[in-house]
Write an enzyme that holds these catalytic residues in place. Sequence first.
Site, PDB file in Angstrom:
ATOM      1  N   CYS A 142     -10.021 -47.498  47.769  1.00 34.86           N
ATOM      2  CA  CYS A 142     -10.639 -46.409  48.537  1.00 34.86           C
ATOM      3  C   CYS A 142     -12.115 -46.619  48.833  1.00 34.86           C
ATOM      4  O   CYS A 142     -12.708 -45.836  49.575  1.00 34.86           O
ATOM      5  CB  CYS A 142     -10.452 -45.072  47.819  1.00 34.86           C
ATOM      6  SG  CYS A 142     -11.576 -44.849  46.410  1.00 34.86           S
ATOM      7  N   CYS A 152     -14.191 -49.613  44.585  1.00 32.99           N
ATOM      8  CA  CYS A 152     -12.743 -49.582  44.428  1.00 32.99           C
ATOM      9  C   CYS A 152     -12.097 -50.264  45.631  1.00 32.99           C
ATOM     10  O   CYS A 152     -12.414 -49.942  46.771  1.00 32.99           O
ATOM     11  CB  CYS A 152     -12.277 -48.130  44.339  1.00 32.99           C
ATOM     12  SG  CYS A 152     -10.490 -47.942  44.356  1.00 32.99           S
ATOM     13  N   CYS A 158     -13.287 -53.331  30.901  1.00 31.22           N
ATOM     14  CA  CYS A 158     -12.558 -54.562  31.188  1.00 31.22           C
ATOM     15  C   CYS A 158     -11.733 -54.294  32.446  1.00 31.22           C
ATOM     16  O   CYS A 158     -10.720 -53.592  32.383  1.00 31.22           O
ATOM     17  CB  CYS A 158     -11.685 -54.873  29.978  1.00 31.22           C
ATOM     18  SG  CYS A 158     -10.723 -56.362  30.135  1.00 31.22           S
TER      19      CYS A 158
HETATM   20 ZN   LIG Z   1     -10.418 -45.635  44.457  1.00 31.49          ZN
END
Ligand SMILES: [Zn+2]
Length: 134
Positions: free
Chosen positions: A51, A48, A122
């Site tokens: 984070c 991510c 996606c």
């Molecule tokens: Zn995250």
Amino acid sequence: MSYEIEKTEAEWRAQLSPEEYHVLREAGTERPFTGEYTDSKTVGVYGCRACGAELFSSETKFDSHCGWPSYYAPLAGDRVQYIEDTSLGMRRVEVRCARCGGHLGHVFEGEGYGTPTDQRYCINSVSLTLKPAE
Ligand SMILES: [Zn+2]
């Protein structure tokens, strides 16, 4: 909903670029075929961008030709969160990072791609950071 990583919108704005903020925090979508990972074949793990949670492996990435990076499964089921999304007059399933709530993209299934799950995660390139394998 509460997340392990919680920040104010001002903190996210300071941390993320305007495009990253728009996609991750406002559930925006990058334009198709523009993302840096759309055609990437690099072996590694996609985390991510907000984070750092590890979300997808290059092993489940496949050529969907849809214009966004596509995976047939997350790295582990509990790394992502699913939310019904009825915006744009369609019923879709939104995929978020389970650690910070950042918007990643949508998951579709039953499209006939020849993958083990027949699902297509996606995902926007700007929601991800690729950590290449050593
Ligand atoms: Zn995250």
